[in-house]
Design an enzyme around this catalytic site. Structure first.
Site, short mmCIF file in Angstrom:
data_model
loop_
_atom_site.label_atom_id
_atom_site.label_comp_id
_atom_site.label_asym_id
_atom_site.label_seq_id
_atom_site.Cartn_x
_atom_site.Cartn_y
_atom_site.Cartn_z
N LYS A 83 0.87 -1.18 0.00
CA LYS A 83 0.00 0.00 0.00
C LYS A 83 0.90 1.22 0.00
O LYS A 83 1.98 1.19 0.58
CB LYS A 83 -0.84 -0.03 1.27
CG LYS A 83 -1.82 1.08 1.46
CD LYS A 83 -1.53 2.25 2.35
CE LYS A 83 -0.61 2.25 3.48
NZ LYS A 83 -0.51 3.53 4.21
N HIS A 84 0.45 2.27 -0.68
CA HIS A 84 1.20 3.54 -0.59
C HIS A 84 0.21 4.66 -0.27
O HIS A 84 -0.86 4.73 -0.86
CB HIS A 84 1.89 3.83 -1.93
CG HIS A 84 2.62 5.14 -1.90
ND1 HIS A 84 3.90 5.25 -1.41
CD2 HIS A 84 2.24 6.39 -2.26
CE1 HIS A 84 4.28 6.51 -1.47
NE2 HIS A 84 3.30 7.22 -1.99
N SER A 85 0.60 5.49 0.67
CA SER A 85 -0.24 6.65 0.99
C SER A 85 0.44 7.90 0.48
O SER A 85 1.67 8.02 0.53
CB SER A 85 -0.41 6.73 2.52
OG SER A 85 -0.72 8.05 2.90
N THR A 122 6.45 6.88 7.68
CA THR A 122 6.38 5.58 8.36
C THR A 122 7.75 5.15 8.90
O THR A 122 7.86 4.58 9.98
CB THR A 122 5.82 4.53 7.38
OG1 THR A 122 4.53 4.96 6.98
CG2 THR A 122 5.72 3.16 8.02
N ARG A 170 14.06 18.10 -8.11
CA ARG A 170 12.70 18.67 -8.06
C ARG A 170 12.47 19.44 -6.77
O ARG A 170 11.82 20.49 -6.76
CB ARG A 170 11.66 17.54 -8.17
CG ARG A 170 11.57 16.93 -9.55
CD ARG A 170 10.77 15.64 -9.51
NE ARG A 170 9.44 15.83 -8.98
CZ ARG A 170 8.75 14.89 -8.31
NH1 ARG A 170 9.27 13.71 -8.06
NH2 ARG A 170 7.55 15.15 -7.87
N SER A 185 7.60 8.86 -9.80
CA SER A 185 8.46 8.75 -8.62
C SER A 185 7.93 7.66 -7.67
O SER A 185 8.67 6.76 -7.26
CB SER A 185 8.49 10.11 -7.91
OG SER A 185 9.10 10.02 -6.66
N LYS A 189 9.46 3.18 -7.50
CA LYS A 189 9.94 2.49 -6.29
C LYS A 189 9.08 1.26 -5.99
O LYS A 189 9.56 0.23 -5.54
CB LYS A 189 9.95 3.46 -5.11
CG LYS A 189 11.05 4.51 -5.23
CD LYS A 189 10.94 5.62 -4.23
CE LYS A 189 9.89 6.62 -4.58
NZ LYS A 189 10.00 7.94 -3.96
N1 URA Z 1 6.45 10.81 -2.81
C1 URA Z 1 7.38 10.35 -3.69
O1 URA Z 1 7.96 9.30 -3.50
N2 URA Z 1 7.62 11.08 -4.80
C2 URA Z 1 6.99 12.25 -5.06
O2 URA Z 1 7.25 12.83 -6.08
C3 URA Z 1 6.04 12.72 -4.14
C4 URA Z 1 5.77 11.97 -3.02
#
Ligand code: URA
Length: 439
Positions: A83-85, A122, A170, A185, A189
């Site tokens: 999951k990613h928030s 986290t 950025r 981005s 990952k």
């Molecule tokens: N989280 C990330 O990993 N990359 C982004 O560009 C913004 C939030």
């Protein structure tokens, strides 16, 4: 093609073929593109946009810029899910979600980040557990995942290195807030973690990156389209971030709230609702349940029979933390030296909360970083934060401040009283779950 020709093409609003996006990513990794050229490219993308096809190509190239984990050889015996928030205040969902999904048969190599801007990270929360290693070597990570079913760890140096350089550029060139760049981005990952399914928690509200439902929907749709386009089955939930999630914010304090949640001592209803919904999506995506109703039964069982708690205990021990952490959490998590209550100056209903500013207040207390090199005081933060729509009488608690010293406590108490707005009438509280996007 020359870097300046690729930049010119995007600057003038033309679509980039995959080969030129690959050139850019190669230049990011091998230094063939200078910081100035990478920044110009990021700004051109920021201003001219990227189509889904271009964003898929960028995501793929960034994923392949480093190691891509392959769990096939590990013979885990279940789907690899995550999951990613998009980040919130008091968002400790991952700490419960990973062990719940593990207890239901999934495997969750959760590669997490540190605090970003006003949002907590986290990894900083897990770092408050003495001995816990957020950067294990591959064999320890594999052992933790096999034994506990979940491992909350940080990004390794070898995972998506193109993102690391581009993100740093950025960050200092006002090009963070671009939907295609955020999408590539985040997903590069996640794809590099070798997942078979991903659920996104896209926060919306005054404590989120996406302040409006329109922005949140656009970000969620981009993430879902690009992830699916890159071969990773993904869906997203839009969840409310107009108030602190749960009752606490601050690293160790959130770990304690997560422990209370897993033991069943206390489960704040909105936190429970988000956690159950995200866990259910992950189980369905991983084919561990046939539908949401069946998935929710499994989630509730993992919470009720203690198996999620047991998975959390195993994960902590496997990654170097105390073996009796879940029994003696308050022993291991040292409290902040000063605790102060903030009380209501008048009676009324909680009408609004400046959630982003509450996140910043935790940073002011020392619980987050102003610059990347800052150290974090894991002890500080807030607990017992009131909820939107709650009735409070004059003199009743709005929150408790946990601070390193009296000076910080005084400042935080004065500020917090301004960030929680009381009014004369009950207010409509935004639903915690608003929309589901994908599949
Ligand atoms: N989280 C990330 O990993 N990359 C982004 O560009 C913004 C939030």
């Amino acid at each position: 093609m020359l870097a300046q020709e690729v930049i010119r093409r995007k600057r003038d609003g033309q679509a980039l073929p995959a080969a030129q996006i690959d050139d850019f990513v190669r230049g990011l990794v091998d230094g063939g593109w200078s910081d100035a050229q990478c920044a110009a490219m990021a700004m051109a993308i920021f201003l001219q946009g990227f189509s889904t096809t271009e964003t898929v190509a960028l995501t793929r190239a960034m994923t392949d810029s480093g190691e891509v984990m392959d769990w096939a050889g590990a013979k885990l015996g279940g789907p690899v899910l995550d999951k990613h928030s998009t980040g919130g205040v008091g968002d400790k969902v991952s700490l419960m979600l990973a062990p719940i999904v593990a207890a239901c048969g999934g495997f969750v190599p959760m590669i997490s980040g540190r605090g970003l801007g006003h949002t907590g990270g986290t990894l900083d929360k897990m770092d408050s557990i003495p001995g816990y290693q957020t950067a294990p070597d591959t064999s320890r990570l594999r052992a933790a995942l096999r034994g506990a079913g979940c491992a909350i760890i940080g990004q390794t140096a070898t995972l998506a290195p193109a993102d690391r350089r581009l993100y740093a550029i950025r960050d200092v060139t006002a090009t963070v807030e671009s939907i295609p760049l955020i999408t590539a981005s985040i997903l590069s990952k996640k794809l590099a973690a070798g997942l078979q399914g991903l659920v996104l928690d896209v926060k919306v509200g005054n404590g989120a990156f996406a302040a409006t439902p329109g922005m949140a929907r656009a970000l969620a749709q981009s993430l879902v389209d690009v992830a699916n386009g890159a071969g990773l089955p993904t869906r997203a939930l839009l969840t409310d971030m107009n108030q602190v999630l749960g009752h606490s914010c601050g690293n160790a304090l959130e770990v304690l709230e997560a422990l209370d949640f897993l033991t069943g001592a206390r489960r704040e209803p909105r936190l429970l609702e988000v956690t159950r919904a995200l866990a259910a999506e992950m189980l369905v995506l991983g084919k561990l349940a046939s539908d949401t109703a069946q998935a929710l039964v499994l989630v509730d069982r993992a919470l009720a029979d203690g198996s999620a708690l047991e998975r959390f205990a195993r994960m902590v021990a496997a990654l170097g933390g105390p073996v009796d952490f879940v029994e003696r959490g308050t022993h291991y998590l040292v409290p902040a030296p000063v605790q102060r209550v903030v009380v209501a100056q008048r009676s009324g209903w909680v009408q609004a909360m400046a959630t982003r500013d509450i996140g910043l207040l935790v940073i002011e207390l020392g619980g987050g970083r102003r610059v990347a090199s800052d150290s974090v005081d894991h002890r500080v933060g807030l607990t017992e934060v009131v909820g939107l729509g709650q009735r409070v009488e004059a003199g009743e608690l709005l929150a408790t401040v946990h601070a390193a010293d009296n000076t910080h406590a005084d400042l935080a108490c004065a500020r917090l009283a301004q960030l929680i707005v009381l009014g004369d009438a009950p207010t409509v509280v935004p639903a915690v779950l608003s929309q589901r996007i994908g599949l």
